[in-house]
Motif scaffolding. Structure first.
Motif, mmCIF file in Angstrom:
data_model
loop_
_atom_site.group_PDB
_atom_site.id
_atom_site.type_symbol
_atom_site.label_atom_id
_atom_site.label_comp_id
_atom_site.label_asym_id
_atom_site.label_seq_id
_atom_site.Cartn_x
_atom_site.Cartn_y
_atom_site.Cartn_z
ATOM 1 N N ASN A 1 0.823 -1.210 0.000
ATOM 2 C CA ASN A 1 0.000 0.000 0.000
ATOM 3 C C ASN A 1 0.856 1.259 0.000
ATOM 4 O OD1 ASN A 1 -2.268 -1.638 0.145
ATOM 5 N ND2 ASN A 1 -2.390 -1.510 2.367
ATOM 6 N N PHE A 2 1.962 1.245 0.739
ATOM 7 C CA PHE A 2 2.852 2.404 0.783
ATOM 8 C C PHE A 2 3.402 2.729 -0.605
ATOM 9 C CE2 PHE A 2 7.411 3.568 0.948
ATOM 10 C CZ PHE A 2 7.271 4.877 1.373
ATOM 11 N N VAL A 3 3.939 1.733 -1.291
ATOM 12 C CA VAL A 3 4.518 1.971 -2.616
ATOM 13 C C VAL A 3 3.425 2.373 -3.602
ATOM 14 C CG1 VAL A 3 5.871 0.956 -4.486
ATOM 15 C CG2 VAL A 3 6.359 0.334 -2.127
ATOM 16 N N PHE A 4 2.235 1.799 -3.481
ATOM 17 C CA PHE A 4 1.127 2.141 -4.374
ATOM 18 C C PHE A 4 0.742 3.605 -4.226
ATOM 19 C CE2 PHE A 4 -3.511 2.692 -4.739
ATOM 20 C CZ PHE A 4 -3.678 2.393 -6.064
ATOM 21 N N TRP A 5 0.576 4.076 -2.991
ATOM 22 C CA TRP A 5 0.128 5.455 -2.780
ATOM 23 C C TRP A 5 1.208 6.459 -3.119
ATOM 24 C CZ3 TRP A 5 -4.602 6.604 -3.007
ATOM 25 C CH2 TRP A 5 -5.591 5.784 -2.471
ATOM 26 N N VAL A 6 2.478 6.129 -2.874
ATOM 27 C CA VAL A 6 3.543 7.032 -3.296
ATOM 28 C C VAL A 6 3.525 7.183 -4.813
ATOM 29 C CG1 VAL A 6 6.044 7.299 -3.468
ATOM 30 C CG2 VAL A 6 5.024 6.650 -1.308
ATOM 31 N N GLY A 7 3.293 6.091 -5.516
ATOM 32 C CA GLY A 7 3.221 6.167 -6.974
ATOM 33 C C GLY A 7 2.055 7.003 -7.467
ATOM 34 N N ILE A 8 0.912 6.892 -6.788
ATOM 35 C CA ILE A 8 -0.262 7.659 -7.200
ATOM 36 C C ILE A 8 0.031 9.159 -7.154
ATOM 37 C CG2 ILE A 8 -2.595 8.328 -6.484
ATOM 38 C CD1 ILE A 8 -2.466 5.701 -7.987
ATOM 39 N N GLY A 9 0.856 9.579 -6.199
ATOM 40 C CA GLY A 9 1.141 10.994 -6.063
ATOM 41 C C GLY A 9 2.071 11.564 -7.107
ATOM 42 N N HIS A 10 2.598 10.748 -8.020
ATOM 43 C CA HIS A 10 3.593 11.246 -8.962
ATOM 44 C C HIS A 10 3.000 12.072 -10.096
ATOM 45 C CE1 HIS A 10 7.045 9.501 -7.168
ATOM 46 N NE2 HIS A 10 7.794 9.653 -8.231
ATOM 47 N N ALA A 11 1.812 11.752 -10.544
ATOM 48 C CA ALA A 11 1.255 12.477 -11.684
ATOM 49 C C ALA A 11 0.992 13.935 -11.347
ATOM 50 C CB ALA A 11 -0.038 11.810 -12.164
ATOM 51 N N GLY B 1 6.077 3.451 -13.811
ATOM 52 C CA GLY B 1 4.851 2.888 -13.255
ATOM 53 C C GLY B 1 4.103 3.881 -12.381
ATOM 54 N N ALA B 2 4.834 4.727 -11.668
ATOM 55 C CA ALA B 2 4.181 5.734 -10.827
ATOM 56 C C ALA B 2 3.435 6.757 -11.673
ATOM 57 C CB ALA B 2 5.222 6.430 -9.945
ATOM 58 N N VAL B 3 4.058 7.228 -12.745
ATOM 59 C CA VAL B 3 3.380 8.181 -13.634
ATOM 60 C C VAL B 3 2.178 7.511 -14.303
ATOM 61 C CG1 VAL B 3 3.656 9.644 -15.661
ATOM 62 C CG2 VAL B 3 5.505 9.469 -13.989
ATOM 63 N N PHE B 4 2.348 6.262 -14.677
ATOM 64 C CA PHE B 4 1.271 5.475 -15.294
ATOM 65 C C PHE B 4 0.064 5.400 -14.366
ATOM 66 C CE2 PHE B 4 -0.074 0.945 -16.510
ATOM 67 C CZ PHE B 4 -0.860 1.375 -17.559
ATOM 68 N N GLY B 5 0.278 4.966 -13.140
ATOM 69 C CA GLY B 5 -0.827 4.865 -12.193
ATOM 70 C C GLY B 5 -1.355 6.219 -11.754
ATOM 71 N N ILE C 1 5.938 1.757 -21.606
ATOM 72 C CA ILE C 1 7.218 1.673 -20.893
ATOM 73 C C ILE C 1 7.153 0.598 -19.811
ATOM 74 C CG2 ILE C 1 8.850 2.947 -19.457
ATOM 75 C CD1 ILE C 1 7.998 5.491 -20.881
ATOM 76 N N VAL C 2 6.043 0.541 -19.082
ATOM 77 C CA VAL C 2 5.881 -0.469 -18.043
ATOM 78 C C VAL C 2 5.883 -1.871 -18.654
ATOM 79 C CG1 VAL C 2 4.263 -1.376 -16.331
ATOM 80 C CG2 VAL C 2 4.713 1.081 -16.445
ATOM 81 N N ALA C 3 5.184 -2.044 -19.780
ATOM 82 C CA ALA C 3 5.181 -3.349 -20.443
ATOM 83 C C ALA C 3 6.582 -3.743 -20.888
ATOM 84 C CB ALA C 3 4.228 -3.311 -21.643
ATOM 85 N N TYR C 4 7.340 -2.773 -21.382
ATOM 86 C CA TYR C 4 8.721 -3.045 -21.773
ATOM 87 C C TYR C 4 9.552 -3.459 -20.562
ATOM 88 C CZ TYR C 4 13.516 -2.060 -23.242
ATOM 89 O OH TYR C 4 14.861 -2.149 -23.493
ATOM 90 N N ALA C 5 9.330 -2.791 -19.414
ATOM 91 C CA ALA C 5 10.068 -3.149 -18.202
ATOM 92 C C ALA C 5 9.739 -4.574 -17.760
ATOM 93 C CB ALA C 5 9.749 -2.148 -17.088
ATOM 94 N N CYS D 1 -4.390 -5.885 -16.738
ATOM 95 C CA CYS D 1 -4.768 -4.502 -16.415
ATOM 96 C C CYS D 1 -3.730 -3.492 -16.910
ATOM 97 C CB CYS D 1 -4.947 -4.354 -14.907
ATOM 98 S SG CYS D 1 -6.356 -5.258 -14.228
ATOM 99 N N ASN D 2 -2.450 -3.826 -16.832
ATOM 100 C CA ASN D 2 -1.403 -2.858 -17.139
ATOM 101 C C ASN D 2 -0.871 -2.936 -18.562
ATOM 102 O OD1 ASN D 2 -1.572 -1.986 -14.521
ATOM 103 N ND2 ASN D 2 0.271 -3.020 -13.819
#
Length: 491
Positions: free
Chosen positions: A96-106, A279-283, A323-327, A365-366
Motif C-alpha cells: 500500500n505504501f509503494v502504491f500510494w507514493v506512486g499515485i502521487g507522482h502524476a 509505473g508511478a506516472v502510469f498509475g 514503458i511499463v510493459a517493456y520493463a 490490467c497494465n
C-alpha cells in the motif's frame, strides 16, 4: 449543476475538430468568458452543494471508519493481526505504501514538468493532480508509521542525541524514504498552495459569509491582483516548479531502492528506479482520470475540463503503459540472460506458481487493457477511458503485490517457503486508505477551487486581445472605487 450524461460520446467537440482540421479543439468550450469561468468554479465552494457530493462523502467516511477501527485494533492487539509471517515479512502495508507514493507522482508531473514545457492543456486538470498528490502522500505516510510495530517508539527513528546512543542507519534506503517522501510532500504542498493564492482571493472577494471571508482571506495572504503581486507570484511558482521537477525522478527511485539494494531474487536489479518511476506516472495519470471524469460531470465542469484534456491524459497513460510493459519483458529477459537459477526460478514462479492469478491480472490490467487506447473510437468515449483507468489502478496495486509477495514467499531455502494470505485487517486497511484519500479529495472539492481559474483564463482568447467585444468586457471608469478595480481581475 449538471447531471451525469447518459451518452457515451461528445460529438460537438469532434465535429468541431472535423470542421476545422487545421485547428486544435479549444481548451475552454462554450460561450465562456472570465466571469462565467469564475462563476462555474466558485459555485460549489460558495453556494449549493450537489447531492452526489453527500452520497460520495457518506461512502468515503464509511471506508475511513474502517481504517480507524483496524488501526486501533492493530495497536491494541499487535502486528500479528496481519497476514505477514517470518518468510513474507513485508505484506500489505509496504504494498500500500509503494502504491500510494506512486499515485502521487502524476500531480508533480502535470503541475511542474508540463508547466516548464509550456503545455497549456494542463490548466484544466493541474489543480486536481496537485491535490491528489498531497492526499496520496498522506495515505502513503500512514503505513510506514504503523508498520514499525511499536508505534509509540517511532520517535527512535529521528536522528537526535539520546541516552541509548542509537542513531538511524544512514546507509539504509528505508531512512532515505523518510527524507525523500518528506521533501516531496513539503514541496508539493507549497506548490499546490502557491498556485491557489489568486483563486483563494477570488473566493474571499465573492464570499457572503463572514467566516469564509476570514478563512479565505487569511490564506490569500493579502492578494490584491497588483502587478507587483503577479510578478512575485510567477517567480515563486516558477521556482517551485523547477524545484519539484527533479523530485519526480528521485522520490520513486529512492522507494525502489528498498528492494533493489537487497539480495532477494526478483528485487536485486538496476531496472527498478526507471521502472518504478514510469509505473508511478502510469498509475498517477490513471487516478487523475478516475477523479476528473466523474467530477466534471457532477460539478458542471465539462466546458473547463474538456475531452481534449481527457484524451491527452489517456495518451500519456498509453505511453507510460508501454514503458511499463517493456520493463516487464526486460525483467524476464534479464533473468534468462543471467543464467542465475535463483533469479530464473523467481520469474518462472510468478506466472506459473501459486500466485499466478495476481501476475496475469497485473498483465491484463497494465499491458492488455491500455492497448485499447490506440483506437480513436475508444478515446472518443469518456467512460471507456474511465473504466481503463480503474483497471490500471487495480493492475498497479497488484504489480506491487507481485513484486513483494512472489519474491519473498519462495526464497533460497525450500524449507523456509511459506504462503501469504491477507487477513480481514489487511483488506479493511486497504479499503480504508481509499476512504481517507477520497474523504480528503471531497473536502477539497467542496471548500477549495477545483480548477485553477487564474491559469485557465490565460489560455482563453480574451486574455490575448484577439476576440470580438462582448458585453462582459469591462473597462473601469476613472471614478471606479479601487476595490472594484481590483475585483475586476477576479471576475
Amino acid at each position: 449543476m449538471s447531471t451525469i450524461s447518459t451518452t457515451m460520446t461528445e460529438p460537438s467537440q469532434w465535429e468541431l475538430q472535423a470542421n476545422h482540421p487545421s485547428e486544435r479543439v479549444p481548451l475552454v468550450l462554450g460561450d465562456n468568458d472570465f466571469t462565467t469561468v469564475t462563476d462555474t468554479v466558485t459555485e460549489l465552494a460558495l453556494r449549493r452543494t450537489p447531492p452526489m457530493w453527500y452520497v460520495a462523502m457518506a461512502i468515503s467516511l464509511s471506508l475511513l471508519s474502517m481504517l480507524l477501527v483496524t488501526i486501533t485494533y492493530l495497536l491494541v492487539t499487535g502486528v500479528g493481526v496481519w497476514g505477514n509471517n517470518n518468510t513474507v515479512s513485508w505484506g500489505f502495508p509496504i504494498v500500500n505504501f509503494v502504491f500510494w507514493v506512486g499515485i502521487g507522482h502524476a500531480g508533480t508531473l502535470i503541475s511542474a514538468i508540463l508547466f516548464l514545457l509550456r503545455q497549456n492543456w494542463r490548466t484544466g486538470i493541474n489543480r486536481y493532480a496537485e491535490a491528489m498528490t498531497i492526499f496520496a502522500v498522506v495515505c502513503a505516510g500512514l503505513f510506514p508509521g504503523i508498520h514499525v510495530g511499536r508505534i509509540w517508539y517511532a520517535y527512535w527513528l529521528a536522528p537526535y542525541p539520546n541516552e541509548l546512543a542509537m542513531w538511524p542507519q544512514a546507509r539504509s534506503p528505508l531512512l532515505w524514504d523518510v527524507f525523500a517522501v518528506g521533501t516531496y510532500a513539503t514541496v508539493s504542498l507549497l506548490f499546490w498552495y502557491m498556485g491557489m493564492i489568486p483563486d483563494l482571493a477570488t473566493l474571499r472577494d465573492r464570499s457572503t459569509s463572514r467566516i469564509k471571508q476570514l478563512a479565505y482571506g487569511v490564506f490569500a495572504l493579502g492578494w490584491n491582483g497588483s502587478n507587483r503581486h503577479w510578478l512575485r507570484f510567477e517567480k515563486a511558482y516558477l521556482l517551485l516548479a523547477a524545484l519539484a521537477t527533479p523530485l519526480v525522478l528521485s522520490v520513486h527511485s529512492v522507494v525502489s531502492f528498498d528492494f533493489a539494494t537487497s539480495q532477494v531474487p526478483g528485487w536485486h536489479t538496476t531496472i527498478f528506479p526507471p521502472y518504478f518511476v514510469a509505473g508511478a506516472v502510469f498509475g498517477g495519470f490513471a487516478m487523475v482520470l478516475v477523479l476528473s471524469i466523474p467530477a466534471r460531470e457532477w460539478f458542471g465542469l465539462k466546458d473547463l475540463i474538456t475531452h481534449r484534456h481527457i484524451e491527452n491524459m489517456a495518451k500519456v497513460m498509453l505511453g507510460t503503459g508501454m514503458i511499463v510493459a517493456y520493463a516487464y519483458s526486460v525483467e524476464f529477459f534479464t533473468a534468462w540472460y543471467s543464467q542465475h537459477h535463483y533469479e530464473q526460478f523467481v520469474f518462472m514462479n510468478r506466472p506459473l506458481g501459486p500466485y499466478w492469478w495476481a501476475f496475469w491480472l497485473m498483465v491484463f490490467c497494465n499491458v492488455i487493457a491500455p492497448q485499447a487506447l490506440w483506437l480513436t473510437w475508444v478515446r472518443k468515449r469518456v467512460w471507456i477511458i474511465f473504466a481503463i483507468a480503474i483497471l490500471v489502478n487495480v493492475g498497479m496495486w497488484f504489480e506491487r503485490f507481485v513484486i513483494v509477495v512472489t519474491s519473498l514467499h519462495r526464497d533460497y531455502l525450500p524449507s523456509s517457503w511459506a504462503m501469504f494470505s491477507p487477513t480481514w485487517v489487511d483488506l479493511f486497511m486497504l479499503l480504508g486508505s481509499f476512504g481517507l484519500f477520497f474523504t480528503l479529495f471531497l473536502l477539497f472539492c467542496r471548500f477549495l477551487p477545483m480548477v485553477a481559474m487564474a491559469e485557465v483564463k490565460t489560455v482563453m482568447p480574451q486574455a490575448h486581445g484577439d476576440h470580438p467585444p462582448t458585453r462582459f468586457d469591462y473597462q473601469p471608469s476613472p471614478d471606479t472605487p479601487e476595490e472594484l478595480r481590483r475585483g475586476h481581475w477576479f471576475t
